[in-house]
Design a protein around this motif. Sequence first.
Motif, short mmCIF file in Angstrom:
data_model
loop_
_atom_site.label_atom_id
_atom_site.label_comp_id
_atom_site.label_asym_id
_atom_site.label_seq_id
_atom_site.Cartn_x
_atom_site.Cartn_y
_atom_site.Cartn_z
N ARG A 31 -2.58 -1.29 6.06
CA ARG A 31 -3.72 -0.68 5.37
C ARG A 31 -3.46 0.81 5.18
N VAL A 32 -3.76 1.28 3.96
CA VAL A 32 -3.70 2.71 3.65
C VAL A 32 -5.11 3.17 3.30
N THR A 41 0.52 7.79 -1.69
CA THR A 41 -0.25 6.57 -1.43
C THR A 41 0.60 5.34 -1.75
N LEU A 48 -0.41 -3.21 -5.49
CA LEU A 48 -0.58 -2.83 -4.09
C LEU A 48 -2.01 -2.39 -3.75
N SER A 49 -2.94 -2.62 -4.65
CA SER A 49 -4.33 -2.19 -4.42
C SER A 49 -4.96 -2.89 -3.24
N ALA A 78 1.80 2.58 0.90
CA ALA A 78 1.44 1.17 0.69
C ALA A 78 2.68 0.29 0.76
N GLN A 79 3.80 0.78 0.29
CA GLN A 79 5.04 0.02 0.39
C GLN A 79 5.51 -0.07 1.84
N LEU A 115 -1.26 2.18 -8.01
CA LEU A 115 -1.35 1.04 -7.11
C LEU A 115 -1.48 -0.27 -7.88
N ARG A 161 -3.84 -3.35 -0.42
CA ARG A 161 -3.45 -2.71 0.85
C ARG A 161 -4.15 -1.38 1.06
N THR A 162 -4.95 -0.96 0.10
CA THR A 162 -5.50 0.40 0.13
C THR A 162 -7.01 0.41 0.00
#
Length: 190
Positions: free
Chosen positions: A47-48, A35, A70-71, A39-40, A65, A73-74
Amino acid sequence: MKLERILPFARELLQKAIAPGDVVVDATLGNGHDTLFLAQLVGEHGRVYGFDIQDEAIQSTQIKLDEHELSNRTVLFNRGHEHVTACIPPIHFGRITGAVFNLGYLPGGDKTIVTRPRTTISAIEQLIDMMAPEGIIILVIYHGHPEGAVERDYILRYLKTIDQNTAHILQYQFINQANRPPFIVAIEKR
C-alpha cells in the motif's frame, strides 16, 4: 561519474528499505513519479499512501497510476503531509518501511505554493513514530529558491536534535556545484 547522483541514490535507499507487501508514504505527490516508483516496489499486496495539497498533483499522479494499472495499491489524499497520522489507518502504524518528501514547489506548477518547515517537521515527527524499525524517510531538499533555503535551515536544525538512539540521519550532497542543487537527507529509524 562513479558517485551516485542525488535522485538515483534516494531511490536506491528506498529500494533497500521497501519489500513487496510493505506500507509506504509519498508525502509530496508532485507529478507522481515517486508514487509510481513506490507502487511498483510494494507489489500487489502493498500500500502507498500519498499526500498533496494541490489538485493538479493528485490528478497527475492518478493518471500515471491508472496508465500502469497500479491505482489499487494506492490511496491519495488531497491534504497536507502533516495529516499522516489522521489519514493512515492505525493498523499500519509500526509497519511503514519507507517515505519520501520532495520539498519545494510542484515542478511546472505554481511556484508560490511551497512546502513549509512547520508542516514538514510535523510530518517527519509523525512518520518516525509510525515507521517500522529500519524504515527510511528520504527528504529531497530543493533549496535553490528563497522559501526552500528557509525550509532547509529549519529542517536541518530540527534533525540535529533527534537522538541517535531514535534514528540514524545521513546528509548526501554535492558541495562544489553551482546553483544550489538539491540534496537528500535520509532518516533511518532505529
